[in-house]
Motif scaffolding. Sequence first.
Motif, short mmCIF file in Angstrom:
data_model
loop_
_atom_site.label_atom_id
_atom_site.label_comp_id
_atom_site.label_asym_id
_atom_site.label_seq_id
_atom_site.Cartn_x
_atom_site.Cartn_y
_atom_site.Cartn_z
N TRP A 40 39.75 32.95 37.33
CA TRP A 40 38.68 33.88 36.96
C TRP A 40 38.98 35.29 37.47
O TRP A 40 38.72 36.28 36.78
CB TRP A 40 37.34 33.39 37.50
N PHE A 44 39.14 38.26 34.96
CA PHE A 44 38.10 39.29 35.09
C PHE A 44 38.40 40.15 36.32
O PHE A 44 37.70 40.04 37.35
CB PHE A 44 36.72 38.65 35.21
N GLY A 47 35.47 42.04 37.98
CA GLY A 47 34.23 41.32 38.27
C GLY A 47 33.77 41.50 39.71
O GLY A 47 34.58 41.64 40.62
N LEU A 52 31.55 36.47 40.58
CA LEU A 52 32.73 35.89 39.95
C LEU A 52 33.05 34.52 40.55
O LEU A 52 33.29 33.55 39.82
CB LEU A 52 33.91 36.84 40.13
#
Length: 536
Positions: A40, A44, A47, A52
């Motif tokens: 993740w 991202f 984020g 996140l």
Amino acid sequence: MYWDAFTYFDAANRILTGQIPTLDFFTPAGPLGYTVAAIWIAVFPNGQPSLLIHWSTMTVTVPLMALVLAGVPRTPRMLGLLLVVPFLLFSLLPFNGKEFSSFPGSDAFGFYNRQTRLILYPLVCGLLFTRHRGVLITLVTISMFVLFFWKITGFLAAGLICAFALLAGRLRMRDAAFAAVFFAATLALIEVWTGIVSSYIADVYTLVQMNSGTLFPRIAQALSINFGIVTALSALILALLVVGRSELQQAFAVVLEERSTASVASFLDRPAFWLAAITIAGVFFETQNTASQALIFIWPALLWVLLTLPSWAAGPHSVMLVAGLVGAAYLPPVVSILERTARAYVGGLRYASLEHENLKTLGAVTARASVLRRSEVMTGIYEHHRSTYDEIAASGELPGSTLYSEFDFQITYLQTVDRAINSLRTLEARSGVHFDTIMSLNFTNPFPWLMERKAPLHITVGADPFRAVAAPDADVERAVSSVDIALMPTCPPTDANARLLALFAGGLSNHQRIKLDDCYDAFIHPKFGPMPPSNS
């Protein structure tokens, strides 16, 4: 305790630079959660960290809940919605049930504890409501596999619940055997391919050895911290046994008469016993946690109580009593988390953003102006009165008993890390060197991620020397001795950091210790030659 989030970025940096959890570095929880978070973080990059990391759990929980919904009966029509709404509430909101500060804010700690509960939630839903055999086998197998590699105590808690499901007839012996064989075969293939399973089990054994003397005190702690929900659940279980005593007596008589597995299963498969089993498993899991969304996976059993209540309750008074106790058990954590969410996002409107140069998304935080001022003042005091704080650390105490959970300490840590990166770059430019591997004599090590460098092998992520850092072996000694630079925060000095220095002193014995700046000391590999101290 925002630095809990840093451990995931430290692990992400290691994973993305080729290290493998448990094989190349020690993790205080299972490797899967850190690996999913790393994905993740890579997908991202902008984020906000606390969101996140918390939301990354949906990588596994959403498919598990989809399995549950695929297997639940069509009646009652609202069943799926009643199961999904609490799941979404806890999945989306990164808040614990207990507060550690009077100031509003989100909880960037206790991640793997919250995540494990969110994985247990669909498992309990499936055991109680899924009627499709294939769906149930798949759900149990995947859930147990994920929990095994996410947090071992969650896996054990799930094992207790599945064992009761087997006794209560919700899980057939053939289905359980199939799930166990598939689970074992998957582990065997992973072990043959990577060797990670045996390494992970060895890490778990090390953690158990380091924490073996704390089980019974932690049971008492778990019961005291979660006194409200445990008491309400205990009262509810007792009320269910009393209200349904005539039916219970008849079922027990059948058990004595038939003495069959089916009669025992029929006797056990009732809300009171399910609540007891899940509560015991939940309290066991809480023994290793100091904060999170405690016992949220009890909801499917409570929902079963509410759905079946009119059919067996002795009258309206019984219905009111049981329904009231269900509310007493589950509404407090729900209301607490909703209240904390509202306070954080409404109160946070008046917060000021943290100014920084080098923290990337780890600096995406806000705080009260008074907290920022206090952090600035305390940093100056730490710098100019270091001997006092050295003496406090030498005594085995902290400057304040709740130091790590204080907002100003976490802000100070962020600011001093930001400044230390500038000091490091200045040192590199002045000396014409480049520090490729950076170690931190601290709970967490954000420097490799923030500076796009590497962390040394075999060093614990989330280095709590009291619970998660074993005495270094030969591999660790070699890794530490080869590190380019090790950094030790001194604003303020702490007993934990001093203990880490003592543990790794052998590997750092040839490193040159200098004052990097007013809040960091540095240990520099001898290959770089003598280094002048900072001019700060």
